[in-house]
Motif scaffolding. Structure first.
Motif, PDB file in Angstrom:
ATOM      1  N   UNK A 170       0.866  -1.179   0.000  1.00 44.68           N
ATOM      2  CA  UNK A 170       0.000   0.000   0.000  1.00 44.68           C
ATOM      3  C   UNK A 170       0.899   1.224   0.000  1.00 44.68           C
ATOM      4  N   UNK A 171       0.968   1.907  -1.136  1.00 49.66           N
ATOM      5  CA  UNK A 171       1.764   3.123  -1.260  1.00 49.66           C
ATOM      6  C   UNK A 171       1.018   4.271  -0.584  1.00 49.66           C
ATOM      7  N   UNK A 172       1.743   5.320  -0.268  1.00 45.93           N
ATOM      8  CA  UNK A 172       1.116   6.549   0.227  1.00 45.93           C
ATOM      9  C   UNK A 172       1.558   7.680  -0.682  1.00 45.93           C
ATOM     10  N   UNK A 212       8.089   6.430  -0.698  1.00 42.63           N
ATOM     11  CA  UNK A 212       9.429   5.911  -0.981  1.00 42.63           C
ATOM     12  C   UNK A 212      10.459   7.022  -1.144  1.00 42.63           C
ATOM     13  N   UNK A 213      10.063   8.267  -0.830  1.00 45.04           N
ATOM     14  CA  UNK A 213      10.976   9.395  -0.898  1.00 45.04           C
ATOM     15  C   UNK A 213      10.967  10.142  -2.216  1.00 45.04           C
ATOM     16  N   UNK A 260      11.619  14.387 -19.053  1.00 49.22           N
ATOM     17  CA  UNK A 260      12.445  13.278 -18.580  1.00 49.22           C
ATOM     18  C   UNK A 260      12.046  12.766 -17.197  1.00 49.22           C
ATOM     19  N   UNK A 261      11.088  13.412 -16.549  1.00 51.44           N
ATOM     20  CA  UNK A 261      10.690  13.020 -15.191  1.00 51.44           C
ATOM     21  C   UNK A 261       9.979  11.669 -15.222  1.00 51.44           C
ATOM     22  N   UNK A 262      10.275  10.834 -14.230  1.00 50.45           N
ATOM     23  CA  UNK A 262       9.650   9.524 -14.080  1.00 50.45           C
ATOM     24  C   UNK A 262       9.462   9.230 -12.589  1.00 50.45           C
ATOM     25  N   UNK A 263       8.458   8.437 -12.291  1.00 53.42           N
ATOM     26  CA  UNK A 263       8.268   7.902 -10.947  1.00 53.42           C
ATOM     27  C   UNK A 263       8.237   6.394 -11.099  1.00 53.42           C
TER      28      UNK A 263
END
Length: 136
Positions: A1-3, A35-36, A71-74
């Motif tokens: 479960x991500x936040x 995850x920062x 170029x941004x990615x998560x």
């Protein structure tokens, strides 16, 4: 479960997200994950049709990670959908299906995420990859 925490500077962010749904425009915001990962100027808008009009206050949200920075990615993704799971009381249909399907064929990734917008808890969402060229 991500936040996931989304923060919008504008006081009228809900109206802007709603307008962006039909116009295809994004509202800039700050994305902070458990995850920062932090992304400034992530683009956000409400998404959906039936789930948008019938689901009450909990709306599905499209996040364009690379809205301001190509170029941004998560976690390797340019876009993430936070689906309100309208009609799925378990909120698990998409994450379970995509994780099982991924064992046999290329498929989107699925998970569950708690969403906070401007500090307020909005609920648990089905978090899935955007079906785009990255997936293909």
């Amino acid at each position: 479960l991500r936040t996931i925490h989304l923060t919008f500077a504008s006081a009228s962010w809900q109206t802007q997200l709603a307008n962006g749904r039909t116009a295809g425009t994004n509202v800039p915001g700050l994305l902070v994950m458990d995850n920062g990962v932090t992304v400034t100027n992530v683009g956000a808008r409400y998404k959906g049709n039936t789930s948008y009009t019938m689901a009450g206050a909990k709306k599905s949200v499209n996040l364009d990670i690379n809205d301001a920075d190509p170029d941004a990615r998560v976690m390797g993704y340019r876009a993430i959908n936070l689906n309100n799971a309208f009609g799925d009381e378990t909120i698990m249909r998409e994450p379970v299906y995509f994780n099982v399907m991924g064992q046999y064929a290329p498929s989107p990734h699925g998970a569950l995420a708690k969403l906070y917008i401007n500090g307020a808890y909005w609920g648990v969402y089905s978090m899935v990859d955007q079906l785009n060229n990255d997936l293909v």
